[in-house]
Design a protein around this motif. Sequence first.
Motif, PDB file in Angstrom:
ATOM      1  N   ARG A 135      -0.779 -10.495  31.057  1.00  0.00           N
ATOM      2  CA  ARG A 135       0.318 -10.886  31.925  1.00  0.00           C
ATOM      3  C   ARG A 135       0.869 -12.218  31.430  1.00  0.00           C
ATOM      4  O   ARG A 135       0.228 -12.922  30.644  1.00  0.00           O
ATOM      5  CB  ARG A 135      -0.124 -11.002  33.379  1.00  0.00           C
ATOM      6  CG  ARG A 135      -1.277 -11.949  33.603  1.00  0.00           C
ATOM      7  CD  ARG A 135      -1.738 -11.911  35.048  1.00  0.00           C
ATOM      8  NE  ARG A 135      -0.751 -12.497  35.925  1.00  0.00           N
ATOM      9  CZ  ARG A 135      -0.791 -13.773  36.319  1.00  0.00           C
ATOM     10  NH1 ARG A 135      -1.743 -14.566  35.878  1.00  0.00           N
ATOM     11  NH2 ARG A 135       0.128 -14.250  37.132  1.00  0.00           N
ATOM     12  N   CYS A 136       2.054 -12.540  31.863  1.00  0.00           N
ATOM     13  CA  CYS A 136       2.680 -13.789  31.454  1.00  0.00           C
ATOM     14  C   CYS A 136       2.172 -14.897  32.368  1.00  0.00           C
ATOM     15  O   CYS A 136       2.655 -15.060  33.487  1.00  0.00           O
ATOM     16  CB  CYS A 136       4.202 -13.649  31.557  1.00  0.00           C
ATOM     17  SG  CYS A 136       5.073 -15.052  30.878  1.00  0.00           S
ATOM     18  N   ASP A 137       1.172 -15.636  31.883  1.00  0.00           N
ATOM     19  CA  ASP A 137       0.543 -16.635  32.739  1.00  0.00           C
ATOM     20  C   ASP A 137       1.376 -17.918  32.809  1.00  0.00           C
ATOM     21  O   ASP A 137       2.408 -18.061  32.167  1.00  0.00           O
ATOM     22  CB  ASP A 137      -0.881 -16.942  32.264  1.00  0.00           C
ATOM     23  CG  ASP A 137      -0.918 -17.419  30.816  1.00  0.00           C
ATOM     24  OD1 ASP A 137       0.143 -17.834  30.309  1.00  0.00           O
ATOM     25  OD2 ASP A 137      -2.003 -17.373  30.214  1.00  0.00           O
ATOM     26  N   VAL A 138       0.883 -18.848  33.618  1.00  0.00           N
ATOM     27  CA  VAL A 138       1.592 -20.108  33.832  1.00  0.00           C
ATOM     28  C   VAL A 138       1.770 -20.876  32.533  1.00  0.00           C
ATOM     29  O   VAL A 138       2.819 -21.464  32.280  1.00  0.00           O
ATOM     30  CB  VAL A 138       0.840 -20.969  34.872  1.00  0.00           C
ATOM     31  CG1 VAL A 138       1.485 -22.345  34.987  1.00  0.00           C
ATOM     32  CG2 VAL A 138       0.827 -20.276  36.220  1.00  0.00           C
ATOM     33  N   ASP A 139       0.724 -20.853  31.684  1.00  0.00           N
ATOM     34  CA  ASP A 139       0.816 -21.585  30.425  1.00  0.00           C
ATOM     35  C   ASP A 139       1.935 -21.036  29.540  1.00  0.00           C
ATOM     36  O   ASP A 139       2.639 -21.801  28.859  1.00  0.00           O
ATOM     37  CB  ASP A 139      -0.520 -21.520  29.673  1.00  0.00           C
ATOM     38  CG  ASP A 139      -1.593 -22.359  30.342  1.00  0.00           C
ATOM     39  OD1 ASP A 139      -1.224 -23.274  31.107  1.00  0.00           O
ATOM     40  OD2 ASP A 139      -2.786 -22.095  30.119  1.00  0.00           O
ATOM     41  N   SER A 140       2.091 -19.715  29.526  1.00  0.00           N
ATOM     42  CA  SER A 140       3.153 -19.110  28.716  1.00  0.00           C
ATOM     43  C   SER A 140       4.532 -19.508  29.244  1.00  0.00           C
ATOM     44  O   SER A 140       5.435 -19.833  28.466  1.00  0.00           O
ATOM     45  CB  SER A 140       3.021 -17.588  28.717  1.00  0.00           C
ATOM     46  OG  SER A 140       1.817 -17.186  28.115  1.00  0.00           O
ATOM     47  N   ILE A 141       4.692 -19.499  30.552  1.00  0.00           N
ATOM     48  CA  ILE A 141       5.963 -19.905  31.158  1.00  0.00           C
ATOM     49  C   ILE A 141       6.257 -21.364  30.838  1.00  0.00           C
ATOM     50  O   ILE A 141       7.377 -21.730  30.463  1.00  0.00           O
ATOM     51  CB  ILE A 141       5.931 -19.702  32.681  1.00  0.00           C
ATOM     52  CG1 ILE A 141       5.818 -18.211  33.029  1.00  0.00           C
ATOM     53  CG2 ILE A 141       7.164 -20.315  33.335  1.00  0.00           C
ATOM     54  CD1 ILE A 141       7.043 -17.392  32.707  1.00  0.00           C
TER      55      ILE A 141
END
Length: 394
Positions: free
Chosen positions: A75-81
Amino acid sequence: MAKWDAEPEIIPQPSMQQLLDVALEKAPETVKARFGLLMEAGAKQSSDVQRPEPREVMMAAAQESAEDAALRAVRCDVDSINDLHDRVVSVARAYSSRPPMTVFADARATRDLTRSLVEQTRRPSELIDLYFVMGKTNALMASIAFDLGNWQAAGTLANSATTYADLAGHRSLQAWALGLQGTLAFWREEPTRSLNFIARGLAVAPEGASRYRLRYIASRAHAVNGDAGAAAEVLAAAERDREAAQKYPDELHDEIRGEFTFDDARAAACAAAAWLHLGDGKQAARHAQLALDAYAVVPEAQRPFSPVTGARIDLAAAQLLLRDRDAAEDELSTVFALPSVLRNASLTGRIGRVKSLLDAPRWRTDPGAKELADRITDWLGDTASRPESVEGVI
């Protein structure tokens, strides 16, 4: 020969080189042709494998790893965002200090990575964040395309930015993109269409900097329309929005900054351009000087070259309206020294207007005016020959 195969970087002795030259000279034409192709391939490989700076190598490797890790995540986690957000901030703040196509490539890479993540996630909250990033990267690419004179690409990208901003529910970005579409329209001498875009932007724009920027864009559209009264009225309304901006922080203007910032310097430059279009040299000169004074207090490394140069060109044009050619020539001296890679459509359009002013009857008997016009012609010709474009890279 075995040693040369094992160590191709060694240089043969002069006597061996002479033997090889004789052998090549006596070789069949097909062998000579193949040798020529190999030489071209070797030269290309050598030019492609330039030794980049260590910092560039490490940053490129870090970016590749970050992209791979983001794409492999379930999933697109907070770090990726957060990483995507940081990339957009970097692109926006580097906008005016690096060659446009370099910035365009960075924005495009961020957009493409974000698009891949959009296809992987179905979580509404993540999609909203990703659509926001998509909107920002498309907006930045649209602005660069406009700077490089590719207005068709700019319009398409700006429209995409508007759509993504709407999907993200981000009213400030939506208003920013609509403002850019309005800017494109008045540069195309379509002031009514421009004002329609601005009206749409004002309908969604939050209080503060977002509305402040749209009012100034509207002033230029009214100026193109020849309506001095409407231009003055909207500039007065903009001052009320400026006061409100202090109470309503804007994410694009205050946090991301860079190309998304619309500060007092840009506002003054915008007003100068509007008054210049209306033929009011006094007002144009006053606002252009206000813009340059505001930029002068910005550290040189952070000073945006394109808005500063644009204000300087507009001040030169205003000086010509005030019949002061010497002052105009002084302002243009730094403009002529601007490397061609940093020139854009906005600057060429502005300096073209200066040349048209020099074509007026009052300057025809002035040898200095003709010399200045010739220098502008050479500058425009040099800029037009620049190969840089965004055609085919969207």
